[in-house]
Design a protein around this motif. Structure first.
Motif, short mmCIF file in Angstrom:
data_model
loop_
_atom_site.label_atom_id
_atom_site.label_comp_id
_atom_site.label_asym_id
_atom_site.label_seq_id
_atom_site.Cartn_x
_atom_site.Cartn_y
_atom_site.Cartn_z
N SER A 1 0.75 -1.23 0.04
CA SER A 1 0.04 0.08 0.00
C SER A 1 0.81 1.42 0.14
O SER A 1 0.53 2.21 -0.63
CB SER A 1 -1.22 -0.03 1.38
OG SER A 1 -0.24 0.24 2.39
N VAL A 2 2.06 1.26 0.59
CA VAL A 2 2.76 2.49 0.52
C VAL A 2 3.65 2.66 -0.45
O VAL A 2 4.16 3.76 -0.69
CB VAL A 2 3.79 2.57 1.84
CG1 VAL A 2 2.84 2.17 3.16
CG2 VAL A 2 4.63 1.40 1.91
N VAL A 3 4.18 1.56 -1.18
CA VAL A 3 4.79 1.92 -2.57
C VAL A 3 3.99 1.73 -3.84
O VAL A 3 4.58 1.96 -4.86
CB VAL A 3 5.69 0.59 -2.66
CG1 VAL A 3 6.64 0.70 -1.31
CG2 VAL A 3 5.02 -1.01 -2.85
N VAL B 1 0.88 4.06 17.79
CA VAL B 1 2.01 4.88 16.99
C VAL B 1 3.03 4.23 16.29
O VAL B 1 3.25 5.00 15.45
CB VAL B 1 2.56 5.65 18.42
CG1 VAL B 1 3.91 6.45 17.86
CG2 VAL B 1 1.70 6.39 19.18
N VAL B 2 3.27 3.10 16.88
CA VAL B 2 4.27 2.23 15.74
C VAL B 2 3.73 1.95 14.46
O VAL B 2 4.31 2.28 13.44
CB VAL B 2 4.93 0.90 16.24
CG1 VAL B 2 5.70 0.37 15.42
CG2 VAL B 2 5.57 1.39 17.71
N ILE B 3 2.57 1.41 14.28
CA ILE B 3 1.72 1.28 13.21
C ILE B 3 1.61 2.47 12.31
O ILE B 3 2.13 2.55 10.97
CB ILE B 3 0.63 0.54 13.52
CG1 ILE B 3 0.71 -0.81 14.10
CG2 ILE B 3 -0.53 0.48 12.40
CD1 ILE B 3 -0.73 -1.51 14.59
N ILE B 4 1.00 3.36 12.84
CA ILE B 4 0.84 4.64 12.23
C ILE B 4 2.12 5.46 11.45
O ILE B 4 2.29 5.75 10.50
CB ILE B 4 0.15 5.94 13.17
CG1 ILE B 4 -1.30 5.32 13.28
CG2 ILE B 4 0.23 7.30 12.15
CD1 ILE B 4 -1.98 6.29 14.31
N LEU B 5 3.02 5.55 12.44
CA LEU B 5 4.47 5.74 11.82
C LEU B 5 5.31 4.92 10.80
O LEU B 5 5.58 5.60 9.76
CB LEU B 5 5.38 5.99 12.95
CG LEU B 5 5.30 7.15 13.99
CD1 LEU B 5 6.41 7.02 15.23
CD2 LEU B 5 5.64 8.36 13.41
N SER B 6 5.02 3.60 10.86
CA SER B 6 5.59 2.92 9.98
C SER B 6 4.86 2.71 8.64
O SER B 6 5.34 2.46 7.40
CB SER B 6 5.48 1.53 10.47
OG SER B 6 4.12 0.66 10.46
N MET B 7 3.49 3.44 8.55
CA MET B 7 2.96 3.56 7.24
C MET B 7 2.90 4.87 6.94
O MET B 7 2.99 4.98 5.58
CB MET B 7 1.57 2.99 7.53
CG MET B 7 1.24 1.57 7.89
SD MET B 7 -0.64 1.07 7.99
CE MET B 7 -0.98 1.09 6.20
N LEU B 8 3.04 6.02 7.78
CA LEU B 8 2.93 7.34 7.15
C LEU B 8 4.26 7.85 6.87
O LEU B 8 4.18 8.23 5.75
CB LEU B 8 2.46 8.15 8.38
CG LEU B 8 2.15 9.64 8.09
CD1 LEU B 8 1.16 9.57 7.05
CD2 LEU B 8 1.92 10.33 9.59
N VAL B 9 5.17 7.40 7.51
CA VAL B 9 6.89 7.91 7.15
C VAL B 9 6.98 7.41 5.67
O VAL B 9 7.42 8.23 4.97
CB VAL B 9 7.57 7.57 8.33
CG1 VAL B 9 9.16 7.84 7.81
CG2 VAL B 9 7.23 8.20 9.39
N PRO B 10 6.96 6.38 5.47
CA PRO B 10 7.34 5.64 4.24
C PRO B 10 6.46 6.20 3.09
O PRO B 10 6.95 6.52 2.09
CB PRO B 10 7.44 4.31 4.18
CG PRO B 10 6.59 3.86 5.30
CD PRO B 10 6.81 4.92 6.37
N THR B 11 5.36 6.22 3.30
CA THR B 11 4.42 6.88 2.28
C THR B 11 4.81 8.43 2.03
O THR B 11 4.79 8.59 0.59
CB THR B 11 3.01 7.19 3.06
OG1 THR B 11 2.59 5.69 2.98
CG2 THR B 11 1.95 7.57 1.89
#
Length: 379
Positions: free
Chosen positions: A57-59, A304-314
């Protein structure tokens, strides 16, 4: 074959990297926030598994190295078992005050190797059963498809009942079934086509369902844990630190051991460790094993970990990776080719000596492929 060629990489990323980064991160979190070391290990162990669906989803829409992407996906298929074993060891340590390294290692080996053996054995038996009926006069496509769809669920439940990794068992079974598809494409083409279409449909539904559940769960988490969230920002700092530490461990690993040691490749590998529903599921699995206060704390930290791991690479991938122009233009190119083929077909039909009824029927069918028939012509 793809898994066989990457066995060393899978072991390094899904086992060694996951275990070492969890230990390092747990110790640092313990030192920074004065949390009990077993509790810190619980938090980090839950954050260990990565999610292939979340990574896709992020790539989406960006050009990403196929080799690196496959490495990340293979890692996400097998590192769930590492995270689960680490979590079990941490919970035992937290509740009893004792941690046995050899017992935990033995549990991991039993869970992983047992899952591989059970998954491969059951899959081979099911494949043999299905292939026998494909080549007999008793073959029924609907029954075969039902067996195919139910197989992973049955293997997972049986593996969990026997105490081995259900996730690894299902992944191994999937590899065996993939080999079956390559060897039986023409034995029953209709059955193969139906199976592919059904799996694609179910995959799209489940992938969408996963993120719907994730979104609903996150809303409920913030609604139910309002007092914990507003009372202190320690949960936020802990979540950020866990994410940064895991990212740092992945980055260092990529710089030291991955073949391409460029900074960008290492950054992509580190950012590609996206967390999703597996992390969330592991979080809720300990609701009855820790106190309510610590469960609430762990829930918001993992959020927080889930949101950051998806938001930052996006966000970062928009600057690091070029747009996948081929993916964007592919629908338009296919549409153009389809129109051209239909036009050539219609011209050819008009030159043939056909009755007016047959000619009109064939032209209608050709035009229908590019949605050029009006409602009036339909009736």
């Amino acid at each position: 074959m793809a898994v066989g060629k990457r066995t060393k990489s899978i072991v390094n990323t899904a086992v060694l990297l996951a275990a070492i980064s969890a230990i390092i991160a747990a110790f640092v979190v313990h030192q920074f926030f004065n949390l009990m070391l077993p509790l810190a290990l619980v938090i980090v162990a839950i954050s260990t598994p990565t999610d292939a669906t979340a990574f896709d989803s992020v790539v989406t829409g960006r050009k990403f190295s196929n080799s690196l992407g496959n490495t990340l996906k293979m890692e996400s298929l097998f590192n769930d078992a590492t995270g689960i074993i680490l979590l079990q060891a941490a919970i035992t340590w937290l509740t009893t005050g004792y941690l046995s390294f050899w017992a935990s290692t033995g549990d991991f080996l039993f869970s992983a190797i047992g899952g591989i053996i059970l998954g491969a054995g059951l899959a081979f038996a099911v494949v043999s059963f299905r292939q026998y009926f494909v080549r007999s006069s008793y073959n029924v496509i609907s029954s075969q498809t039902l067996i195919y769809v139910l197989t992973p669920f049955c293997i997972y439940l049986l593996a969990e009942m026997l105490g081995v990794s259900g996730i690894i068992a299902v992944v191994t079974a999937g590899l065996v079934h993939n080999s079956e598809a390559n060897r039986s494409r023409f034995s029953s083409p209709r059955q193969m086509h139906l199976g592919i279409q059904l799996i694609n449909f179910v995959g799209e539904v489940l992938n969408s369902f996963v993120f719907v559940v994730l979104g609903i769960s996150l809303v409920r988490i913030f609604a139910n844990q309002y007092n914990t969230i507003m009372g202190s920002i320690k949960w936020l700092a802990t979540g950020v630190l866990v994410y940064v530490l895991l990212w740092g461990c992945r980055y260092i690993y990529a710089r030291l051991w991955v073949g391409d040691k460029k900074r960008q490749t290492a950054s992509l590998f580190a950012l590609g460790g996206v967390h999703g529903t597996v992390t969330l599921a592991m979080t809720f699995s300990i609701s009855n094993q820790v106190s309510q206060y610590w469960f609430s704390f762990i829930v918001v930290v993992e959020t927080v970990v889930i949101i950051l791991s998806m938001l930052v690479p996006t966000i970062v991938f928009k600057f690091m990776l070029p747009i996948d122009v081929d993916e964007q233009n592919r629908p338009a190119q296919l549409e153009q080719l389809r129109h051209g083929m239909v036009e050539v077909g219609i011209k050819q039909i008009k030159t043939m000596d056909l009755s007016s009824v047959v000619r009109a029927s064939v032209i209608y069918d050709l035009r229908d492929q590019i949605q050029k028939n009006t409602l009036g012509s339909f009736f």
